[in-house]
Design a protein around this motif. Structure first.
Motif, PDB file in Angstrom:
ATOM      1  N   ALA A  38      93.268  15.229  -2.837  1.00 34.54           N
ATOM      2  CA  ALA A  38      94.735  15.473  -3.016  1.00 34.54           C
ATOM      3  C   ALA A  38      95.361  15.772  -1.977  1.00 34.54           C
ATOM      4  O   ALA A  38      96.680  15.143  -1.735  1.00 34.54           O
ATOM      5  CB  ALA A  38      94.971  16.497  -4.400  1.00 34.54           C
ATOM      6  N   GLU A  39      94.971  16.764  -1.149  1.00 34.51           N
ATOM      7  CA  GLU A  39      95.652  17.197   0.139  1.00 34.51           C
ATOM      8  C   GLU A  39      95.719  15.922   1.231  1.00 34.51           C
ATOM      9  O   GLU A  39      96.576  15.808   1.844  1.00 34.51           O
ATOM     10  CB  GLU A  39      94.832  17.976   0.921  1.00 34.51           C
ATOM     11  N   LEU A  40      94.661  15.053   1.243  1.00 36.54           N
ATOM     12  CA  LEU A  40      94.788  13.817   2.165  1.00 36.54           C
ATOM     13  C   LEU A  40      95.834  12.841   1.891  1.00 36.54           C
ATOM     14  O   LEU A  40      96.280  12.340   2.702  1.00 36.54           O
ATOM     15  CB  LEU A  40      93.295  13.247   2.312  1.00 36.54           C
ATOM     16  N   GLU A  41      95.842  12.692   0.445  1.00 38.86           N
ATOM     17  CA  GLU A  41      96.765  11.615  -0.134  1.00 38.86           C
ATOM     18  C   GLU A  41      98.210  12.222   0.198  1.00 38.86           C
ATOM     19  O   GLU A  41      99.194  11.535   0.545  1.00 38.86           O
ATOM     20  CB  GLU A  41      96.477  11.415  -1.385  1.00 38.86           C
ATOM     21  N   LYS A  42      98.519  13.548   0.121  1.00 35.92           N
ATOM     22  CA  LYS A  42      99.794  14.417  -0.033  1.00 35.92           C
ATOM     23  C   LYS A  42     100.124  14.041   1.816  1.00 35.92           C
ATOM     24  O   LYS A  42     101.285  13.872   2.008  1.00 35.92           O
ATOM     25  CB  LYS A  42      99.671  15.412  -0.317  1.00 35.92           C
ATOM     26  N   ALA A  43      99.157  14.371   2.629  1.00 37.40           N
ATOM     27  CA  ALA A  43      99.518  14.428   4.145  1.00 37.40           C
ATOM     28  C   ALA A  43      99.761  12.820   4.535  1.00 37.40           C
ATOM     29  O   ALA A  43     100.560  12.555   5.376  1.00 37.40           O
ATOM     30  CB  ALA A  43      98.202  14.893   4.737  1.00 37.40           C
ATOM     31  N   MET A  44      99.021  11.802   4.059  1.00 34.74           N
ATOM     32  CA  MET A  44      99.172  10.407   4.344  1.00 34.74           C
ATOM     33  C   MET A  44     100.395   9.850   3.488  1.00 34.74           C
ATOM     34  O   MET A  44     100.927   8.905   4.114  1.00 34.74           O
ATOM     35  CB  MET A  44      97.991   9.601   3.735  1.00 34.74           C
ATOM     36  N   GLY A  45     100.949  10.498   2.331  1.00 36.34           N
ATOM     37  CA  GLY A  45     102.121   9.758   1.954  1.00 36.34           C
ATOM     38  C   GLY A  45     101.852   8.718   1.157  1.00 36.34           C
ATOM     39  O   GLY A  45     102.667   7.985   0.973  1.00 36.34           O
ATOM     40  N   ALA A  46     100.554   8.698   0.719  1.00 37.78           N
ATOM     41  CA  ALA A  46     100.088   7.342   0.076  1.00 37.78           C
ATOM     42  C   ALA A  46      98.869   7.707  -0.836  1.00 37.78           C
ATOM     43  O   ALA A  46      98.080   8.503  -0.863  1.00 37.78           O
ATOM     44  CB  ALA A  46      99.732   6.192   0.901  1.00 37.78           C
ATOM     45  N   ASN A  47      98.816   7.014  -2.048  1.00 40.46           N
ATOM     46  CA  ASN A  47      97.467   6.876  -3.047  1.00 40.46           C
ATOM     47  C   ASN A  47      96.427   6.115  -2.566  1.00 40.46           C
ATOM     48  O   ASN A  47      97.083   4.963  -2.138  1.00 40.46           O
ATOM     49  CB  ASN A  47      97.943   6.753  -4.379  1.00 40.46           C
ATOM     50  N   LEU A  48      95.467   6.709  -2.123  1.00 44.85           N
ATOM     51  CA  LEU A  48      94.069   5.900  -1.486  1.00 44.85           C
ATOM     52  C   LEU A  48      93.207   5.544  -2.724  1.00 44.85           C
ATOM     53  O   LEU A  48      92.674   4.300  -2.454  1.00 44.85           O
ATOM     54  CB  LEU A  48      93.558   6.875  -0.372  1.00 44.85           C
ATOM     55  N   LEU A  49      93.156   6.415  -3.719  1.00 42.89           N
ATOM     56  CA  LEU A  49      92.419   5.975  -4.836  1.00 42.89           C
ATOM     57  C   LEU A  49      93.027   5.607  -6.063  1.00 42.89           C
ATOM     58  O   LEU A  49      94.037   6.364  -6.431  1.00 42.89           O
ATOM     59  CB  LEU A  49      91.139   6.990  -4.854  1.00 42.89           C
ATOM     60  N   ARG A  50      92.635   4.569  -6.670  1.00 44.56           N
ATOM     61  CA  ARG A  50      93.209   4.224  -8.308  1.00 44.56           C
ATOM     62  C   ARG A  50      92.320   5.104  -9.039  1.00 44.56           C
ATOM     63  O   ARG A  50      91.096   4.358  -9.271  1.00 44.56           O
ATOM     64  CB  ARG A  50      93.285   3.010  -8.455  1.00 44.56           C
TER      65      ARG A  50
END
Length: 310
Positions: A38-50
């Motif tokens: 969740a922290e990584l996706e927030k930092a990336m500004g994108a959903n990486l996993l569905r």
């Protein structure tokens, strides 16, 4: 800014296929792995996993990020390893898959002193008799017994291996010791369950012979096959790394019918094209040295002036 631990968790989840399995491999709780994602996706500004109730899959952004993320992790690990090796130490992680019985009986005793000598080394040893894929299952190497099956693997032999027909002296006294292939097929056999067939492939001067026997027991564990043979259940075809001590102690007798199983190898194999770390080379050399040449489990044959596989 994203953290490296989040990248590692993301790659682990993709390779493992689930958060729970990734958490097991990383030796973390499922909640910690989920938080890092969740922290990584927030930092990336994108959903990486569905995420669905049944499975995880990569989004388009996740698929684009995965290749570089994997490369980043490998580069960081290689850099850390290089620094450690310059100091003359072995450090970092090593993930190895090995068969259950061989791991318990021989691999463990070989590597315990090795790990004590290298406290900065983190070994994950997965004992499993299934044929894992070293590349897709993220193992640095696999220890296996038998023929090398995958052309994508580079194998180093740890020791030769031989399988012998064995039974307890009491069983042979009661049922008679077979001296020919025809006599062998009148007996009951103990078979490895995962191979399916109730027969033994044996080799002689005239080629391969198939010896079929009535099934007394099928089981997917070499320890139990040996113990069943000692208990007088029937005849088993066992590698000497499992049966050697029992033969030496007289609990099992070797059956001679003029044919032998084809020689095999115990080997450690790593994916082709992958950089081989100093810690993997040291691990393999440690195991090879501990086993010896000839292997210590064949000492009973050397003491009798014969080779285990001749």
């Amino acid at each position: 800014m994203f953290k490296l631990e989040g990248v590692a968790s993301f790659v682990a989840v993709v390779e493992a296929g689930s958060i729970s399995e990734a958490a097991r491999r990383l030796n973390l709780s499922k909640s910690v792995v989920s938080e890092r994602l969740a922290e990584l996706e927030k930092a990336m500004g994108a959903n990486l996993l569905r995420r669905t109730t049944r499975r995880l899959s990569l989004t388009e952004d996740g698929a684009a990020f995965l290749e570089r993320a994997t490369r980043i992790l490998h580069e960081v690990e290689a850099a850390a390893t290089d620094v450690a090796e310059r100091r003359g130490t072995l450090a970092g992680s090593l993930r190895i898959s090995a068969p259950v019985t061989f791991g318990r009986m021989h691999l463990g005793p070989a590597i315990y002193p090795f790990l004590a000598r290298h406290p900065e080394l983190e070994l994950s040893l997965d004992l499993d008799d299934r044929r894992v894929d070293a590349a897709t299952d993220s193992y640095d190497a696999v220890v296996r017994h038998g023929p090398l099956e995958s052309s994508r693997l580079v194998a180093w032999q740890l020791a030769p291996s031989h399988r012998l027909l064995v039974a307890s002296p009491d069983y042979l006294a009661q049922m008679g010791a077979p001296a020919t292939l025809a006599e062998l097929q009148q007996h009951r056999g103990i078979f490895y369950a995962n191979r399916g067939a109730a027969d033994w492939r044996l080799h002689g001067p005239d080629g391969t012979e198939i010896a079929r026997a009535a099934v007394a027991l099928r089981v997917n564990n070499g320890d139990m096959m040996r113990d069943a043979a000692i208990a007088g259940v029937g005849i088993a075809l066992l590698p000497t790394f499992i049966a050697g001590d029992a033969i030496r102690q007289g609990a099992l007798a070797v059956i001679e019918v003029g044919l032998r199983a084809e020689p095999e190898s115990i080997y450690i194999a790593h994916p082709e094209g992958r950089r081989v770390s100093a810690r993997l080379r040291a691990f393999a050399e440690c195991v090879r040295t501990a086993i010896g040449s000839p292997p210590y489990w064949d000492a009973w044959a050397q003491a009798r002036g014969e080779g285990a596989g001749t």
